[in-house]
Design an enzyme around this catalytic site. Structure first.
Site, mmCIF file in Angstrom:
data_model
loop_
_atom_site.group_PDB
_atom_site.id
_atom_site.type_symbol
_atom_site.label_atom_id
_atom_site.label_comp_id
_atom_site.label_asym_id
_atom_site.label_seq_id
_atom_site.Cartn_x
_atom_site.Cartn_y
_atom_site.Cartn_z
ATOM 1 N N HIS A 70 0.813 -1.220 0.000
ATOM 2 C CA HIS A 70 0.000 0.000 0.000
ATOM 3 C C HIS A 70 0.847 1.271 0.000
ATOM 4 O O HIS A 70 0.370 2.333 -0.387
ATOM 5 C CB HIS A 70 -0.984 -0.004 1.176
ATOM 6 C CG HIS A 70 -0.373 0.290 2.509
ATOM 7 N ND1 HIS A 70 0.102 -0.685 3.347
ATOM 8 C CD2 HIS A 70 -0.164 1.468 3.158
ATOM 9 C CE1 HIS A 70 0.579 -0.143 4.457
ATOM 10 N NE2 HIS A 70 0.423 1.166 4.356
ATOM 11 N N ASP A 100 0.316 -7.567 1.290
ATOM 12 C CA ASP A 100 0.751 -6.200 1.565
ATOM 13 C C ASP A 100 2.276 -6.087 1.572
ATOM 14 O O ASP A 100 2.853 -5.359 2.376
ATOM 15 C CB ASP A 100 0.178 -5.661 2.884
ATOM 16 C CG ASP A 100 0.253 -4.137 2.967
ATOM 17 O OD1 ASP A 100 0.225 -3.487 1.900
ATOM 18 O OD2 ASP A 100 0.356 -3.600 4.089
ATOM 19 N N SER A 179 4.913 2.235 8.253
ATOM 20 C CA SER A 179 4.531 1.144 7.364
ATOM 21 C C SER A 179 5.714 0.761 6.485
ATOM 22 O O SER A 179 6.348 1.624 5.859
ATOM 23 C CB SER A 179 3.362 1.563 6.466
ATOM 24 O OG SER A 179 2.139 1.426 7.129
#
Length: 325
Positions: A70, A100, A179
């Site tokens: 993402h 992911d 992230s």
């Protein structure tokens, strides 16, 4: 008469705290050089603009980094800055929305790559350290314990609702800039890639294990992973004594949610079902199911045995290919 304890007295409680702090500092010192801040950009007529930003973990000597899918969605280029200030341009190698995970590549760095561990060795309650590089704040560190294993979480990606399976849950808080950063064990080995896709402040990480190593290899080789999916949100469960006797298994996967219109929905799986086997193989966690859902499973009937209301039921699902994006 009670003796007043002085600072530094042997009876103080500083010992355990110092040991904890030393462990976290040692891991942070080991891992921080391997974690870069990345900014992914797009082109428009008046120049480049930022599409996404986060962290990434260097895992090869020739400049390949692992991050979240993402973080790089919708772009193919960017740059990375390491904790020592060195900078490199990046290009997207490949991404897999279902796990992911994404791989990007820059030039060969000055710093050595991180050492991967094995998330299968993790235990609930074990100390882990999250290291990110959000917005260039090198060495952003939080620590906590593993609070859950084998989780599956539903997310929105590319306009579709999907499930990221087998995530690690920790109480080490994350923010969006972390992230793609590293989740490390106390030896400084990378056991997960942190993801804040489910919301800021949630400690979730994609594990480094046999399945994700296979995903990384596919991204390096082909730039994509052909994946089959069922469309279930699940969590590991220990069967009760009577179910153990009846099924011969001690563990299973409890279905928390079935995504509408998914292969699992068409097969008749229901929330509350306990998956015992898939493809005649025992299923005890999300990874054991995920291992069956690569390219060769697409369009092929998959027998699923479940425990429903105390009775064993046989279902047949036909996994579909996960669309890119």
């Amino acid at each position: 008469m009670d003796q007043v304890l002085k600072p530094g007295s042997p009876a103080s409680d500083d010992g355990p705290l110092d040991s904890y702090s030393e462990t976290v500092m040692r891991v942070a010192e080991t891992v921080t050089p391997h974690v870069a801040a990345i900014e992914m950009t797009g082109n428009r007529r008046n120049g480049r603009f930022r599409v996404g930003a986060g962290s990434a973990v260097l895992f090869t000597t020739d400049g390949y980094l692992l991050t979240n899918s993402h973080v790089v969605a919708g772009t193919h280029q960017g740059h990375a800055v390491f904790a020592d200030g060195s900078r490199t341009d990046l290009e997207l190698v490949g991404a897999d929305a279902l796990s992911d995970l994404a791989v990007v590549r820059g030039r060969a760095p000055k710093v050595p790559p991180a050492e991967f561990g094995d998330a299968e060795t993790l235990r609930v309650g074990q100390l882990v350290v999250a290291v990110g590089n959000p917005l260039g704040l090198a060495g952003s560190v939080t620590a906590g314990v593993v609070s859950g294993l084998g989780r599956a979480i539903p997310v929105w990606a590319g306009g579709n609702r999907r499930v990221i399976e087998d995530v690690i849950q920790t109480d080490a808080a994350l923010n969006a800039g972390s992230s793609g950063g590293a989740l490390a064990d106390t030896h400084g080995r990378i056991v997960g890639i942190n993801t804040a896709v489910a919301g800021a402040g949630l400690g979730l990480a994609v594990p480094i294990n046999t399945t994700t190593r296979r995903i990384i290899a596919a991204l390096l080789a082909d730039g994509r992973v052909r994946r089959a999916y069922l469309g279930v949100v699940s969590t590991p469960i220990r069967l009760n004594a009577s179910a153990v006797v009846r099924t011969g298994q001690r563990d299973g996967l409890r279905v928390v949610e079935v995504l509408a219109g998914s292969p699992a929905d068409h097969a008749g799986l229901l929330a509350g079902d306990i998956i015992l086997t898939a493809g005649n193989r025992p299923v005890s966690n999300a990874e054991s199911l995920q291992k069956l859902l690569f390219a060769d499973a697409i369009g092929q009937p998959l027998r699923i045995d479940v425990l429903r209301d105390g009775k064993e039921t046989e279902l047949v699902a036909v996994p579909e290919e996960m669309a890119a994006g």
